[in-house]
Scaffold this active site. Sequence first.
Site, mmCIF file in Angstrom:
data_model
loop_
_atom_site.group_PDB
_atom_site.id
_atom_site.type_symbol
_atom_site.label_atom_id
_atom_site.label_comp_id
_atom_site.label_asym_id
_atom_site.label_seq_id
_atom_site.Cartn_x
_atom_site.Cartn_y
_atom_site.Cartn_z
ATOM 1 N N CYS A 236 0.828 -1.204 0.000
ATOM 2 C CA CYS A 236 0.000 0.000 0.000
ATOM 3 C C CYS A 236 0.867 1.261 0.000
ATOM 4 C CB CYS A 236 -0.960 -0.001 1.180
ATOM 5 S SG CYS A 236 -0.192 -0.388 2.761
ATOM 6 N N HIS A 477 -1.411 0.988 7.549
ATOM 7 C CA HIS A 477 -1.905 1.016 6.180
ATOM 8 C C HIS A 477 -1.649 2.403 5.603
ATOM 9 C CE1 HIS A 477 -4.274 0.124 2.696
ATOM 10 N NE2 HIS A 477 -5.143 1.079 2.967
ATOM 11 N N ASP A 494 -7.164 4.569 -2.076
ATOM 12 C CA ASP A 494 -6.911 3.553 -1.049
ATOM 13 C C ASP A 494 -6.791 2.201 -1.745
ATOM 14 O OD1 ASP A 494 -6.752 1.943 1.140
ATOM 15 O OD2 ASP A 494 -8.543 2.681 2.129
#
Length: 1139
Positions: A236, A477, A494
């Site tokens: 991520c 994250h 995202d």
Amino acid sequence: MSAHVNGADEMSIDVEPALDEKQATDDDNPIAIIDPDIDLTDESVSPKPKADDFNAMKQLIFQEDPNLEVEHEAVSTWEIVNWRKMERRTHSPVFMCGDSPWRILFFPYGNNCDCASFYLEHGFEDKPPEDWYRCVQFGLVLWNKNEPASFVHHQAHHRFTADEADWGFTRFVELRELLAVTEKRPRPLVEDDSAQVTAYVRVMKDPTGVLWHNFINYDSKKETGFVGLKNQGATCYLNSLLQSLYFTNSFRKAVYKIPTEKETVANSALTLQRLFYRLQTHDDAVPTLELTKSFGWETQDIFAQQDVQELNRILMENLENKMKGTEVENLLNKMFVGKTKTYIKCINVDYGSERIEDFWDIQLNVRGYKNLDESFKNYITVETMDGENKYFAEGHGLQDAKKGVIFESFPDVLHLHLKRFEYDLNTYAMQKVNDHYEFPEVFDAAPYLSEEADKDADWEYVLHGVLVHSGDLNAGHYYAFLRPEKDGEFFKFDDDRVTRATRREALDENFGGDYSLGGNHDGVRNQVSRQLSIKRSMNAYMLVYLRRNKVDEILVPVTEADAPEHLPKRFEEEKQAALQRKRDREEQHLYLYVRIITQTQFTAHQGFDLASWDDKDSLPEAQPIGFRFKKAKRMGELVEFIAKDQGYEPEQLRLWVMVNRQNKTVRPDQPLTDLDKTVEETQLKHNSKSHDFRLWVEVTEQSKLKDMPFNKDPSPNSPWIVVFLKQYDPWQPTLLGVTHVYMRKNDKVQEILPVICELMNWPPKTEILLFEEIKPTMIEPIKPKQSFHQAEIQDGDIICFQKTPTEKEYEILKEKRIAKDAKEFYDYLVNLTTVRFIPKNPQYGKDFMLSLSKKNVYDEVAERVGAQLSVPPTHLRFMLVNAQTGAPRQPIKRTPTLILSQMITPQYYSATPTSHNQLYYEVLDMSLAELETKKPLRFIWLPEGISKEEPAEALVPKNGTISDVIPYIKKRFNVSEQAVDRIRFFTSHAGKFHKEIPPNYGVVSFQEYTTLYCELVPEEEINCNLDVCRIIEAFHFQKEPSKTHNAGVPFKFVVKKDERFEDTKARLQARTGIKGKPFEKIKFALVKKSSFSKPIYLNDDDVLYDCVEDNEDLLGLDHVDRNGRNGWGRVGGPEIRIK
């Protein structure tokens, strides 16, 4: 509790009705928020209103949230009469809230439970309009109209859609409580079989389009026009950086201009172009696997979160190299690089020094600062050097001085890294800083520029992106808020999901710091819940600002036409290939895979049977021909297809089905004469127990079509059999197919001899040996006077023939170790294997393949390899290959009886797998017998400071000393006789200097894992005067002294008295051999002997000699560890690398 009702008979989710405190879920969760009756025992709570006071009830039900805006509001009351006579499922009258109809869905006897169930439902008679949805806060109140103080209420919020048309409370109130009277409720809820239900409904504005969205079937492209990136595991952080770079449009255009048309997907520039093009044109989330593979990343890299700042720098360096010599050379510097000036200026005398340096990004402190402005001011804070910390000015002695850093210029694209992760000196561990820290949407960078900079220019910057980290140090994250267009709205990227975002979501919610949590966990104050203060775990760690007067240039429109022409072509080709593969899979059940062999395959094949059906390494011309053919077509059509493909007329061909015999051979069984049957029927009839349909194609010349036996009845009673002939030629040596012949069953075997002589053009009475190939391990001589029937030779059998060698020829074959007959050669083929030999040192050998027998002993293998390399076989040794690393394992111990099959297979259990049929070889300077008296000593030669390492291995007597290595060094590295006395050996441990090795040190003490270095002691170290010099040990680290470079070479360095560090650095550069940018990126620090001491970074005007207070003080070189090994001292995950 809240639930969604799909139909009258469907059971909703049930939960316990008793709620001691308010329950809630995260805003992203579609499950609604529910409040029970409010407990009035808390004196701070205002008196409970009555149900007919609708304004007061609204204040009780609706919690004001400053982040939400009401679009429409309505209150509707429904009087329920004849409760006991109502149907199991019933509705209230429809009422309007805004432009949408609503109604109450009611189950008087419960929706599969012992409670009355109430839900809010849209009131459209049919389906709602296409794409209709409403975000609704609502509450339902059941009350007694005769006593409004008796009521029960629950509230929730929900995103109503065509698929989720109702939402509410399955266990609204227990049926037994409806008629109950208590102290708090003096009259029942239901009285005279009637009650009132009031619905309070608020339709909320949804500026982002995803308020309370469950994201089922969410389409990012449709909703936002953008697509996300798939997360491979822990990528991520990579995804957020890539999206930021992608929406820096001028950067994307520059990447597109890197020439890649001749590159493969192993090239990272090409894969980055492909990823950007997919983001620009595709409708679904784009995978990053292709890109990370081109980086050279493996599984461990995919699942390790890395530092985004370091990743960005390495990526930029990699692209800079690929842009050299192109039209976009130096473009990244113009876009991302600014300049700082480090200076020292004396207060009382006219003396100072300054250094201009480039920067790609700026690291700003967060802890202890409220906002961006304070951090910038801290960055350029001027330090006064006075007292014991006075500055030594050449010619002026110690002076008070001002020291600091100031900006000379800022880049068009400004990357600010907020130091959210810091080393805590109290806990000696990294920690995340969640403090409140504000950053503006627009800021002026001019106040942070030097006086010499052009401040008249526009240095105003606008926020383009916010990269966010959510979580703590060990688990978290990453995602990004980006503004793709000038003055446009923010979007949240995202991973694979892209949504619209408000300014508050992009900025305010990522400032970090404390925020209050109500009992419902949504950050909204509840009048009856206690406050709970915690720190936000999600906050900005990287900011991207664009220079306002350059925004139009940076966010220049990028169209498909800007992408390299070969990209869409490649994608179209790959798309068509994928579609074809998909069609093939979908139509696979309609096809049968057919494999055929002809005379061509038979004559090219060396081995057992007519061909090798599963050997992918055999010669291409010997491999069966494979193709797909429709099962429903006739056999005649198959014959026509094969005839056309092979260049024959259909009548010239006859197909024979191949069958797997019990002796594990594959032979022709019988011809296929019924050409009207389908291919599938024929294959099923002659079930060959194989996944494919194997056929032998018999071909005859046109002139022989009417001759026997091609046209004869091929029934079991036929007098003819087809026999295949192979020839063994010991002088090649080869065993190859020749042809097939027809013989009568009752003929004697010897009658085939004239046929063979005629085929081979041999004299008629040539003596010939005959063998039958029964199976790979059974090759038997054939008695010539037997009949074929007596010898049990049938259709498809193979007879191998050879000329009978003379006695003299037998002796020659024996001397050359060549099989004297076909039987021996077949045995050789059974044990034949192909081994790859790899030179341990590529500079002194070649990579080659050899076909050997598994029964060859060690000396025979060495002899064959030696002949290939033209070296004595006694000077060869072999090693297995580690399958995981590709490195050589321990040498194989030679014994007279050791055979090849044992050499290529470990003779003991090992957890480390070895590569199949591969051996390393090494050409020795002595025989193996002599080698056994020696010990291999591995060391690293340092010819140019520490910048170049040459691994070496010397063979010294097992009882020898380190001085025995010196002759090898002299010869290998051309060390002159005069320089021999300067040779120094030393060892390192955990990246630091361990000890110097004296010449009389015994080599037997060295272990396999010892890192031994060898160098020539620098002249200045030999000649240094210790009255005015010191010798200091130096080592490499990254950011913290505890994070040493395990692969870094430590060294000794001469420190001179009264020498400014600016001059010391020049000598350091000469000592280390590190030049150019790599040296410029090194920060030098004095590291005290304490293991956890904070490094004292050195400036040009410092005097290192004066800073060293203890003999155990070290000089530290702080720079990125590009060559880290996974050793014991390794901190964190694998290093970031990009090929």
